[in-house]
Design a protein around this motif. Sequence first.
Motif, short mmCIF file in Angstrom:
data_model
loop_
_atom_site.label_atom_id
_atom_site.label_comp_id
_atom_site.label_asym_id
_atom_site.label_seq_id
_atom_site.Cartn_x
_atom_site.Cartn_y
_atom_site.Cartn_z
N THR A 75 4.18 3.26 6.40
CA THR A 75 3.48 4.16 5.49
C THR A 75 2.11 3.59 5.12
O THR A 75 1.09 4.29 5.19
CB THR A 75 4.31 4.41 4.22
OG1 THR A 75 5.58 4.96 4.59
CG2 THR A 75 3.60 5.35 3.27
N GLY A 76 2.07 2.30 4.74
CA GLY A 76 0.80 1.68 4.38
C GLY A 76 -0.15 1.58 5.55
O GLY A 76 -1.36 1.82 5.42
N LEU A 82 -1.60 5.05 6.07
CA LEU A 82 -2.53 5.47 5.02
C LEU A 82 -3.91 4.87 5.23
O LEU A 82 -4.93 5.55 5.01
CB LEU A 82 -1.97 5.08 3.65
CG LEU A 82 -0.78 5.91 3.14
CD1 LEU A 82 -0.23 5.30 1.85
CD2 LEU A 82 -1.17 7.36 2.92
N ILE A 118 0.84 -1.20 0.00
CA ILE A 118 0.00 0.00 0.00
C ILE A 118 0.87 1.24 0.00
O ILE A 118 0.61 2.22 -0.69
CB ILE A 118 -0.94 0.00 1.23
CG1 ILE A 118 -1.92 -1.16 1.13
CG2 ILE A 118 -1.69 1.32 1.35
CD1 ILE A 118 -2.65 -1.45 2.42
N ASP A 148 1.35 1.62 -9.76
CA ASP A 148 0.44 1.80 -10.88
C ASP A 148 0.23 0.45 -11.56
O ASP A 148 0.76 -0.57 -11.11
CB ASP A 148 0.94 2.88 -11.86
CG ASP A 148 2.27 2.52 -12.52
OD1 ASP A 148 2.50 1.31 -12.80
OD2 ASP A 148 3.08 3.43 -12.77
N TYR A 160 6.82 -4.58 -7.30
CA TYR A 160 7.43 -4.09 -6.07
C TYR A 160 8.49 -5.08 -5.60
O TYR A 160 8.42 -6.28 -5.90
CB TYR A 160 6.38 -3.89 -4.97
CG TYR A 160 5.64 -5.16 -4.60
CD1 TYR A 160 6.14 -6.05 -3.64
CD2 TYR A 160 4.43 -5.49 -5.22
CE1 TYR A 160 5.48 -7.21 -3.32
CE2 TYR A 160 3.77 -6.66 -4.90
CZ TYR A 160 4.29 -7.51 -3.95
OH TYR A 160 3.64 -8.67 -3.64
N ASN A 188 2.36 2.71 -3.51
CA ASN A 188 1.58 3.50 -4.47
C ASN A 188 1.83 3.01 -5.90
O ASN A 188 2.25 3.77 -6.78
CB ASN A 188 1.92 4.99 -4.34
CG ASN A 188 0.93 5.87 -5.08
OD1 ASN A 188 -0.20 5.49 -5.31
ND2 ASN A 188 1.39 7.04 -5.50
#
Length: 443
Positions: free
Chosen positions: A433-434, A437, A244, A249, A254, A247
């Motif tokens: 971070t995920g 968020l 997550i 696309d 990853y 980010n």
Amino acid sequence: MKSVLCLDLGASSGRAIIVTNNNCLELNEVHRFPTKTLNKNGKIYWDLPYILNEIKIGIKKALKENSNIQSLGIDTWGCDYGWLDENGQLFRNPRSYRTCIPQKVIDEVHNKISLEEHYNICGNGHFAFNSIYQLYYDIKYENILESGAKEFLFMPNLILYYLTGEKVWEYTIASTSGLLNAENRDWSKTIFQKLEIPSTIKGELTHPGTTSYFLKDEILKELDISQNIPIVCVPGHDSACAVIGANLDNNSAYLINGTWSLLGVELSKTITDLVGLKKGLVNEGSLEKKIRFMSMTIGTLPLQSLRNQWKKENENIDFKDFSNLAKNSILNNHIEITEEFLITSDIENLIKDKYFKKYRCVINSKEDILRIIYNSLGNNYRESLELIKNLSNKEINNVVLLGGGNQDSFLIEIIRKSFDCSIIIGPIEASVTGNALIQFKSL
């Protein structure tokens, strides 16, 4: 400005990190602690009372630092769990995945459900530490249900239960277990029936970002908290949180570089081609019921182990030295990084032995030993990405690098040479971070 608290636990250390949304995410680590283990009769267990106490210390420090924290989220490593008795009390400390489940147990599981059938249902790899083998061992060989255990909870859910009194079986952490039907994103009735595991040991799955729970009164009193804080059910598995944070696309892959290396893509469907079974590719849960189709290989563990081994010779040696040392070697060869690296304490001689067996040459210098590890990681990444592209029919234009490996400049150089697409440097604290968020989204 909104602030949340992320409790991010890895198999080596746990952290309490305040994340503030101030046009960009600002991270403030307020507490760090080792995730300690205990040895008992040759088996390794997590010291859960110690870990829970450190978590409470982290929460208290965070609230002292920032009284406006609006929620909390918990993520951990995968596969491990704890048992509760009929009174909802911890039956025993959770066993660590570092305890080896006997091979005869794994063989017995797959006499009841073949490797191929199991992979076709759940899409998981067949690592010896997977929850499916641990649970089967507990039930069949330790008679844990007859001894008083009633239900099991995965590690992030066990911590949430301790703090809130609520029992949750969260989807992403459950997807690491080998017990789900990857197609319908639910427990597999077939797997439970064939292994004679009673369905009563678990509850319905909860999907991340959909629910929140509150601290128990006794925890509020113990921590001297006047205002209750919701605990958001974030993705319980740290790598699901990390993706997550990437980010991605539609044409991104990853690469999470930590103790383990996870390289993959997000898909709307599972891929259970038997080539994936042979090559150790896994399907694990992600946000919005997506699937992370990925390779799961040992990552920077050999470097960590070498550092620990060499520190006994020179206490000043550091990871920062490794990049420079490895650059001084001209070797281009590589070796296979296998599960042997998980259990040996003598990493240096394991590398030397593997190299000699493959090339009939002796290596002795630290420079060459390190270079072989870096080369081997690069080779793993290259082969894994090609296989994932072929099986998913997905065009990949870039790979987002996540995790602590982003601090190693030479590792990034090796990765750049391994891929024929763009490299994007993502957050080092990707799991945090995920985690944050999802919390912000729920506020």
